[in-house]
Design an enzyme around this catalytic site. Structure first.
Site, PDB file in Angstrom:
ATOM      1  N   ASP A 422       0.855  -1.184   0.000  1.00 54.52           N
ATOM      2  CA  ASP A 422       0.000   0.000   0.000  1.00 54.52           C
ATOM      3  C   ASP A 422       0.895   1.239   0.000  1.00 54.52           C
ATOM      4  OD1 ASP A 422      -2.957   1.039   0.651  1.00 54.52           O
ATOM      5  OD2 ASP A 422      -1.525   2.234   1.814  1.00 54.52           O
ATOM      6  N   ASN A 430      -2.350  12.951  -3.166  1.00 54.44           N
ATOM      7  CA  ASN A 430      -3.382  13.430  -4.104  1.00 54.44           C
ATOM      8  C   ASN A 430      -3.865  14.822  -3.736  1.00 54.44           C
ATOM      9  OD1 ASN A 430      -3.620  11.412  -6.054  1.00 54.44           O
ATOM     10  ND2 ASN A 430      -4.949  10.165  -4.761  1.00 54.44           N
ATOM     11  N   ASP A 439      -1.992   9.700 -10.386  1.00 53.63           N
ATOM     12  CA  ASP A 439      -2.028   8.670 -11.434  1.00 53.63           C
ATOM     13  C   ASP A 439      -0.623   8.321 -11.909  1.00 53.63           C
ATOM     14  OD1 ASP A 439      -4.744   8.559 -11.270  1.00 53.63           O
ATOM     15  OD2 ASP A 439      -5.128   9.711 -13.092  1.00 53.63           O
ATOM     16  N   GLU A 465      -4.833   2.264  -4.147  1.00 52.79           N
ATOM     17  CA  GLU A 465      -3.376   2.407  -4.112  1.00 52.79           C
ATOM     18  C   GLU A 465      -2.696   1.143  -3.606  1.00 52.79           C
ATOM     19  OE1 GLU A 465      -4.845   4.456  -0.260  1.00 52.79           O
ATOM     20  OE2 GLU A 465      -5.587   4.035  -2.269  1.00 52.79           O
TER      21      GLU A 465
END
Length: 556
Positions: A422, A430, A439, A465
């Protein structure tokens, strides 16, 4: 295509090199084009007659026959059958004073001798060639009075047509032929060949019920469409006729150092298992020489020295490898490999292997035709199992593959591990840098992961993620090592894009399949997730392995 002619020794009248050995045909893609062996002249004559009947009865158009005088003279009813032919070419030293205008006289090639026999039939959809040499009486063994064989291989027969009838300008196209007719004719000839052999001594070692299985192979594989079905039925049935501890089909692409086991008689589910050719010198030799390789005793053959310890440990004594010739060379090199722990393969057993191997090649070719229709769907199939952003496998495919690997590991008592990762603080990434940068991070992590893992590992995007890697044949210690390599590949290099230079880290949990209990996909994922949770709780940017059985953690 290159053809090599071996001149016979004119000074040695007592030893005649068999015609197939005088004609060696090779190509850049296929070094070896085997003939289905024929060791009796009576069988040769019967097969020539049967092949002509099959071409006529199947309604093949523009059929041409080429043969020597002696062989053509022994075909009963040739005159009646010739009415259905486009042309009949007789290869002989001198032209008769009178002969039918429908017959063409062709002088023999220089390498042909008096004991040679040959017969070639070609039409718009199929071709077959028979050739060999009568053995002098003092060289015969038992009832064997002939050394020769036959083939339906198009490349081979096209080259023979150039040799025996150069002025006729005959050839069969490699593509766009009716493979149903092609398979029907060759299968019928194959069936008759087996029946004729059963009447003599060639298969005396085989019981009658086993011979029935051999004939049944042709029916079984000719009705299948999938290449794997054809191959598995072939190895499964042939292993009943000639007992082997393992009988399998191996594919090699080009000059690769790896091979793929496509089918094995002892496991119907086995398909496309990758092996290293460095561990299989007998396969490498078969590819290099284009001929069968026979290892009677691995302990005494120097070829097997590099892998002798493994072979002795597994108890393997003898090995046989036979190249399989395919109509379409684009499918790679296919080989039959059989092993025994006790005893060796007899000459008659090897000959039988070669006969039915050629039958499998024909049926496989038809299967390849049907599979080629499905090739256009490969892009759609890839989309169905691939994550669109990272181009790793998606969650659905991961679960299917992990289930397969658990079954395989459980059956063969092999280690199996997985690692769940993770991205640390990805939501913050983000929020601060934007979703486009996020992305980029996902795609870059997937890229670094693929560059770091081994070829046998299976990476997937688990969701959001999170990423996961299946590690076949890897124990917990090895999985920790591989997971740590991935973690370092992410940590050691910053992520640069859109004018930003950001350090990203990941945490991971590692789990190993517990062979002592009945394990499920959920068990492995739950165990790996516990490790991931502990890695996050204890500071992030680390790998933690959880052994669910003992409830003790291993922090790396």
């Amino acid at each position: 295509m290159r053809i090599h002619i071996m001149r016979r020794d004119e000074d040695n009248k007592n030893a005649v090199t068999p015609l197939p050995e005088r004609i060696r045909i090779s190509s850049e893609r296929e070094k070896f084009i085997p003939l289905i062996p024929i060791n009796r002249l009576s069988i040769f004559n019967e097969l020539c007659k049967e092949s002509l009947k099959q071409f006529v009865w199947s309604g093949e158009k523009d059929t041409t026959v080429i043969g020597d005088v002696e062989t053509l003279g022994r075909i009963e009813g040739l005159g009646a059958l010739s009415e259905h032919l486009r042309s009949l070419i007789v290869v002989c030293d001198s032209s008769p004073a009178e002969h039918s205008p429908d017959i063409t006289i062709q002088p023999p090639p220089e390498f042909v001798c008096e004991q040679d026999r040959f017969f070639i039939v070609v039409s718009e959809n199929a071709t077959v060639a028979f050739l060999g040499t009568i053995i002098p009486e003092h060289q015969r063994r038992g009832e064997e009075d002939f050394i020769g064989g036959w083939t339906y291989h198009i490349t081979y027969t096209n080259e023979l047509l150039k040799l025996f009838a150069p002025s006729a300008n005959l050839s069969l196209p490699d593509k766009n032929i009716n493979l149903d007719n092609f398979a029907e004719i060759s299968s019928r000839i194959m069936s008759m060949h087996a029946e004729l052999m059963s009447e003599g001594t060639a298969l005396r070692e085989l019981e009658k019920n086993e011979l029935a299985i051999a004939l049944d192979i042709l029916k079984s594989i000719s009705g299948k469409r999938r290449a794997h079905d054809v191959l598995y039925i072939f190895v499964e049935k042939i292993s009943k006729i000639v007992p082997s501890d393992r009988c399998s089909i191996v594919r090699v692409w080009g000059q690769e150092e790896t091979a793929h086991v496509l089918a094995s008689h002892d496991d119907a589910q086995l398909y496309d298992v990758t092996i290293s050719l460095n561990k299989y010198p007998e396969i490498k030799k078969a590819l290099a020489t284009g001929d069968k390789v026979i290892i009677n005793d691995v302990r005494e053959d120097p070829l097997m020295l590099p892998c002798l310890d493994v072979l002795v440990k597994t108890g393997i004594r003898s090995i046989l490898v036979i190249p399989i010739v395919l109509y379409d060379p684009e499918v790679g090199s296919l080989l039959l490999r059989a092993v025994r722990k006790k005893g060796t393969f007899s000459r008659k057993e090897i000959s039988f292997f070669e006969i039915v191997t050629n039958a499998a090649a024909n049926a496989l070719e038809r299967a390849q035709l049907f599979e080629s229709v499905q090739q256009a769907n490969k892009a759609l199939e890839k989309l169905a199992v691939t994550d669109g952003l990272t181009e790793l496998y998606n969650h659905r495919y991961f679960r299917e593959r992990l289930e397969e690997e658990i079954l395989r590991a459980t059956r063969y008592k092999l280690p199996l591990s997985c690692a769940l990762f993770d991205i640390d603080d990805f939501k913050k990434c983000n929020d601060v840098h934007g979703h486009l940068f996020g992305d980029f991070v996902l795609k870059e992590i997937a890229k670094r992961m693929q560059q770091t893992i081994r070829r046998t590992d299976i990476p997937a995007r688990y969701g959001g993620e999170e990423f996961i890697i299946i590690m076949p044949q890897t124990d917990l210690k090895g999985a920790i090592t591989q997971a740590e390599r991935v973690r370092k590949a992410i940590e050691e290099k910053t992520f640069c894009s859109m004018g930003k230079d950001v350090k990203i880290t990941i945490s991971g949990g590692v789990a190993e399949l517990n062979q002592e209990d009945v394990a499920t996909i959920e068990d492995m994922i739950r165990t790996a997730d516990l490790g991931l949770y502990e890695a996050k709780r204890s500071g992030k940017n680390k790998i933690v392995a959880v052994q669910l059985k003992n409830q003790d953690n291993k922090d790396t």
